[in-house]
Design a protein around this motif. Structure first.
Motif, PDB file in Angstrom:
ATOM      1  N   SER A  98       0.823  -1.213   0.000  1.00 46.55           N
ATOM      2  CA  SER A  98       0.000   0.000   0.000  1.00 46.55           C
ATOM      3  C   SER A  98       0.855   1.260   0.000  1.00 46.55           C
ATOM      4  O   SER A  98       0.562   2.228  -0.713  1.00 46.55           O
ATOM      5  CB  SER A  98      -0.932   0.004   1.220  1.00 46.55           C
ATOM      6  OG  SER A  98      -1.895  -1.015   1.131  1.00 46.55           O
ATOM      7  N   ASP A  99       1.913   1.270   0.808  1.00 47.34           N
ATOM      8  CA  ASP A  99       2.780   2.448   0.894  1.00 47.34           C
ATOM      9  C   ASP A  99       3.837   2.478  -0.198  1.00 47.34           C
ATOM     10  O   ASP A  99       4.281   3.553  -0.607  1.00 47.34           O
ATOM     11  CB  ASP A  99       3.483   2.485   2.258  1.00 47.34           C
ATOM     12  CG  ASP A  99       2.562   2.956   3.376  1.00 47.34           C
ATOM     13  OD1 ASP A  99       1.483   3.496   3.063  1.00 47.34           O
ATOM     14  OD2 ASP A  99       2.917   2.774   4.551  1.00 47.34           O
ATOM     15  N   ARG A 103      -1.996   2.798  -3.462  1.00 45.44           N
ATOM     16  CA  ARG A 103      -3.271   2.196  -3.071  1.00 45.44           C
ATOM     17  C   ARG A 103      -3.920   1.453  -4.249  1.00 45.44           C
ATOM     18  O   ARG A 103      -4.401   0.333  -4.093  1.00 45.44           O
ATOM     19  CB  ARG A 103      -4.238   3.258  -2.566  1.00 45.44           C
ATOM     20  CG  ARG A 103      -3.770   4.268  -1.528  1.00 45.44           C
ATOM     21  CD  ARG A 103      -2.904   3.785  -0.434  1.00 45.44           C
ATOM     22  NE  ARG A 103      -2.878   4.717   0.692  1.00 45.44           N
ATOM     23  CZ  ARG A 103      -1.968   4.717   1.632  1.00 45.44           C
ATOM     24  NH1 ARG A 103      -0.976   3.839   1.601  1.00 45.44           N
ATOM     25  NH2 ARG A 103      -2.016   5.583   2.627  1.00 45.44           N
ATOM     26  N   ARG A 104      -3.933   2.075  -5.420  1.00 45.42           N
ATOM     27  CA  ARG A 104      -4.629   1.468  -6.565  1.00 45.42           C
ATOM     28  C   ARG A 104      -4.032   0.132  -6.964  1.00 45.42           C
ATOM     29  O   ARG A 104      -4.746  -0.861  -7.161  1.00 45.42           O
ATOM     30  CB  ARG A 104      -4.596   2.416  -7.773  1.00 45.42           C
ATOM     31  CG  ARG A 104      -5.391   3.692  -7.628  1.00 45.42           C
ATOM     32  CD  ARG A 104      -5.244   4.546  -8.857  1.00 45.42           C
ATOM     33  NE  ARG A 104      -3.830   4.770  -9.194  1.00 45.42           N
ATOM     34  CZ  ARG A 104      -3.418   5.467 -10.241  1.00 45.42           C
ATOM     35  NH1 ARG A 104      -4.305   6.007 -11.067  1.00 45.42           N
ATOM     36  NH2 ARG A 104      -2.133   5.655 -10.477  1.00 45.42           N
ATOM     37  N   THR A 106      -2.197  -1.916  -5.277  1.00 38.65           N
ATOM     38  CA  THR A 106      -2.390  -2.928  -4.237  1.00 38.65           C
ATOM     39  C   THR A 106      -3.789  -3.537  -4.325  1.00 38.65           C
ATOM     40  O   THR A 106      -3.959  -4.753  -4.181  1.00 38.65           O
ATOM     41  CB  THR A 106      -2.170  -2.317  -2.844  1.00 38.65           C
ATOM     42  OG1 THR A 106      -0.847  -1.757  -2.783  1.00 38.65           O
ATOM     43  CG2 THR A 106      -2.323  -3.354  -1.759  1.00 38.65           C
ATOM     44  N   ALA A 147      -5.848  -1.473   1.416  1.00 39.03           N
ATOM     45  CA  ALA A 147      -5.667  -0.244   0.637  1.00 39.03           C
ATOM     46  C   ALA A 147      -6.965   0.498   0.358  1.00 39.03           C
ATOM     47  O   ALA A 147      -6.991   1.736   0.340  1.00 39.03           O
ATOM     48  CB  ALA A 147      -4.974  -0.587  -0.685  1.00 39.03           C
ATOM     49  N   LEU A 151      -7.753   4.561   0.657  1.00 43.69           N
ATOM     50  CA  LEU A 151      -7.905   5.376  -0.549  1.00 43.69           C
ATOM     51  C   LEU A 151      -9.226   6.129  -0.528  1.00 43.69           C
ATOM     52  O   LEU A 151      -9.301   7.292  -0.948  1.00 43.69           O
ATOM     53  CB  LEU A 151      -7.808   4.488  -1.796  1.00 43.69           C
ATOM     54  CG  LEU A 151      -7.817   5.207  -3.151  1.00 43.69           C
ATOM     55  CD1 LEU A 151      -6.750   6.301  -3.207  1.00 43.69           C
ATOM     56  CD2 LEU A 151      -7.611   4.206  -4.286  1.00 43.69           C
ATOM     57  N   GLU A 218      -5.296   8.263  -7.689  1.00 46.13           N
ATOM     58  CA  GLU A 218      -4.421   7.776  -6.624  1.00 46.13           C
ATOM     59  C   GLU A 218      -4.507   8.736  -5.438  1.00 46.13           C
ATOM     60  O   GLU A 218      -4.908   9.890  -5.576  1.00 46.13           O
ATOM     61  CB  GLU A 218      -2.986   7.659  -7.133  1.00 46.13           C
ATOM     62  CG  GLU A 218      -1.963   7.099  -6.139  1.00 46.13           C
ATOM     63  CD  GLU A 218      -2.350   5.753  -5.557  1.00 46.13           C
ATOM     64  OE1 GLU A 218      -3.075   5.754  -4.538  1.00 46.13           O
ATOM     65  OE2 GLU A 218      -1.932   4.722  -6.111  1.00 46.13           O
ATOM     66  N   SER A 219      -4.132   8.250  -4.278  1.00 44.05           N
ATOM     67  CA  SER A 219      -4.166   9.062  -3.065  1.00 44.05           C
ATOM     68  C   SER A 219      -3.209  10.246  -3.174  1.00 44.05           C
ATOM     69  O   SER A 219      -2.009  10.060  -3.401  1.00 44.05           O
ATOM     70  CB  SER A 219      -3.779   8.205  -1.855  1.00 44.05           C
ATOM     71  OG  SER A 219      -3.454   9.021  -0.758  1.00 44.05           O
ATOM     72  N   TRP A 222      -0.366   9.728  -0.761  1.00 42.60           N
ATOM     73  CA  TRP A 222       0.665   8.806  -1.230  1.00 42.60           C
ATOM     74  C   TRP A 222       1.553   9.483  -2.271  1.00 42.60           C
ATOM     75  O   TRP A 222       2.778   9.350  -2.248  1.00 42.60           O
ATOM     76  CB  TRP A 222       0.028   7.549  -1.818  1.00 42.60           C
ATOM     77  CG  TRP A 222       1.046   6.551  -2.300  1.00 42.60           C
ATOM     78  CD1 TRP A 222       1.715   5.623  -1.547  1.00 42.60           C
ATOM     79  CD2 TRP A 222       1.532   6.394  -3.640  1.00 42.60           C
ATOM     80  NE1 TRP A 222       2.584   4.901  -2.326  1.00 42.60           N
ATOM     81  CE2 TRP A 222       2.495   5.349  -3.620  1.00 42.60           C
ATOM     82  CE3 TRP A 222       1.257   7.022  -4.851  1.00 42.60           C
ATOM     83  CZ2 TRP A 222       3.168   4.929  -4.767  1.00 42.60           C
ATOM     84  CZ3 TRP A 222       1.919   6.601  -5.996  1.00 42.60           C
ATOM     85  CH2 TRP A 222       2.865   5.570  -5.945  1.00 42.60           C
ATOM     86  N   ALA A 413      -1.169   2.977   6.944  1.00 40.98           N
ATOM     87  CA  ALA A 413      -1.139   1.623   6.380  1.00 40.98           C
ATOM     88  C   ALA A 413      -0.727   0.598   7.435  1.00 40.98           C
ATOM     89  O   ALA A 413      -1.324  -0.477   7.535  1.00 40.98           O
ATOM     90  CB  ALA A 413      -0.187   1.568   5.186  1.00 40.98           C
TER      91      ALA A 413
END
Length: 519
Positions: A98-99, A103-104, A106, A147, A151, A218-219, A222, A413
């Motif tokens: 995730s990190d 997020r996407r 994962t 994730a 997100l 995406e975040s 992130w 996360a």
């Protein structure tokens, strides 16, 4: 009481002052697009809900029991627990994906594993194949479940963040409904497709995520963490301000994120007083969500039915299906009340209601066991429904939302992975112990949960911190003290000053980090 003072004072100086009152979820094209992407993330929870109801329904299916040799006792516990054992195997990797990958990606990896796993489950030829498939289902869903809620909370428009994140876990019941009613229908198929069809349908949410999730946003947190500040600002602007990267709300969000950005290890989860309090709350509500007596109904409802004399398969499946709809309605309604009612009130009301109705369920179960009174058996069903109405006020909508929002980005996360790990451990214990205890002492086992619910009520009353109407970064001030609060106030002050300059005709405004943030 000090936390309440911070919350009340800081909220008025936070994001609410920068919200455009004319921008609503139903009249803004960009917000509509954003919420369509969020819906794709929310269905991750449906996969988990589908699995819980699926195993409950399978235990009522004669053909499934015949095909796999009527599993019971420890083997039945293993069939239910193996999915969470798969989750445990994935937990060491989930936060790093995730990190590290985002997020996407994962979520996409989790969806890919899920598709293979449900195919194996639907085509299982023996019990070992079925068990292996359920292990892989747990392994895959862990990546997506780690994730997806993060997100959701990190891309949501601030005004709707709490409600949408609360809705994430509430949609557990949407999968529960589909599984319950599908199995209710396929019961009348007189071959193995009666359980293979419901098995294969479990992969439907993953199909949508496999093809679509990589196209979504995406975040921003992130992206900024990875040094992609321009892309983060662009994402915030596109969805939260119609592409205007000088919008006050966008600048406030951007600066907030930057103010608390950090890269920390696992030890940080316990290194400060604020983080220790976070972890205490997260671990507690994770345990409470599974150790409140709900595990008896979620995975062994047919055993509860048998204990009160309801043995007809069709009636068992019908009650299970109706209960799923009941739960979705209550949980969804509670999701939209989180900002009005607040977290503390919902947790306290929910726990108190569970204690009362589970105690009544225990009394009625005992009366039926001792006297055979049919009215007592019917009352047990009624109290199960009332118990779940209470449970759904907090422990369905709030546990994910509350855990995610009280964790700062640098810990989110890892901390959320701890939350999921604790849930899996609690579930594995329940799934092994519950069928054995029910077989051995029947209704007397309920007394254990009555005592535990009393402890839960005392805990949530004493320790739950109110976080309503705060942004993710503002919430950190409740746990981390004045330093981060002062940084947030500096962000708001800078942006208000820029707005005043614009009003005086200073020309178009460009993004410049505040002196506080540069330092």
């Amino acid at each position: 009481m000090a936390a309440g003072a911070v919350a009340g004072g800081h909220s008025s100086e936070g994001y609410l002052q920068f919200i455009d009152p004319n921008r609503k979820w139903y009249n803004n094209k960009r917000l509509i697009y954003l919420h369509c992407w969020i819906a794709l993330l929310l269905i991750t929870s449906s996969t988990n809900g589908y699995d819980g109801s699926l195993m409950n329904s399978f235990q009522s299916l004669k053909l499934w029991n015949d095909y796999f040799g009527h599993p019971h006792g420890g083997m039945l516990g293993l069939l239910n627990a193996i999915q969470n054992i798969g989750c445990l195997a994935a937990y060491p990797f989930a936060p790093y994906l995730s990190d590290g990958l985002g997020r996407r990606l994962t979520i996409w990896i989790g969806a890919t594993i899920m598709l293979g796993a449900v195919g194996l489950q639907g085509g299982a030829r023996n019990l070992n194949m079925f068990i292996a498939a359920r292990f892989l289902i747990g392994f895959g869903v862990t990546f997506a479940a780690n994730a997806a809620p993060m997100l959701v909370t990190e891309i949501s428009y601030p005004l709707y963040r709490s409600q949408l994140t609360a809705l994430y876990n509430s949609l557990w019941y949407s999968g529960n409904i589909v599984a319950s009613w599908t199995t209710f229908g396929t019961e009348f198929i007189n071959n193995t497709w009666s359980w293979r069809i419901p098995s294969l349908l479990q992969g439907l949410p993953s199909v949508f995520q496999f093809f679509l999730v990589l196209w979504g946003p995406e975040s921003p947190r992130w992206l900024m963490h990875k040094g992609k500040e321009t892309e983060a600002l662009k994402t915030l602007a596109y969805y939260h301000a119609d592409g205007d990267d000088t919008d006050p709300l966008v600048l406030f969000e951007f600066n907030e994120i930057k103010a608390v950005a950090a890269n920390v290890g696992w030890s940080a989860l316990w290194s400060t007083r604020g983080n220790r309090k976070r972890m205490m709350l997260i671990i507690a509500i994770a345990f409470f969500s599974q150790w409140s007596g709900n595990g008896l109904v979620s995975y062994y409802l047919n055993a509860v039915f048998r204990s009160i004399g309801i043995t007809n398969t069709t009636i068992q499946l019908l009650i299970t299906a109706i209960l799923a709809i009941w739960n979705l309605c209550w949980a969804s309604a509670a999701s939209f009340c989180v900002e009005r009612a607040g977290r503390r009130l919902l947790f306290i009301t929910s726990t108190a209601g569970m204690l009362v109705f589970f105690a009544m369920q225990t009394v009625c179960s005992a009366r039926f066991a001792i006297t055979g009174n049919q009215a007592a058996a019917h009352a047990v069903i009624a109290f199960i429904f009332l118990f779940y109405a209470s449970y759904d006020l907090a422990y369905t909508p709030l546990i994910v939302m509350y855990s995610v929002e009280i964790l700062p980005y640098s810990l989110r996360a890892k901390g959320f992975n701890i939350f999921n790990f604790v849930i899996s451990v609690a579930l594995i214990f329940n799934q092994y112990v519950n069928p054995i205890a029910l077989d051995a002492i029947e209704w007397k086992y309920y007394i254990v949960y009555c005592c535990w619910l009393t402890f839960e009520l005392a805990f949530v009353t004493l320790f739950i911190v109110e976080t309503k109407n705060l942004s993710l970064e503002e919430t950190a001030a409740l746990f981390d003290g004045d330093d981060i609060k002062n940084a947030m106030d500096a962000v708001a002050s800078d942006i208000r000053s820029d707005d005043m300059s614009d009003d005086k005709g200073s020309g178009s405004r460009s993004y410049t980090p505040s002196a506080e943030l540069k330092a």
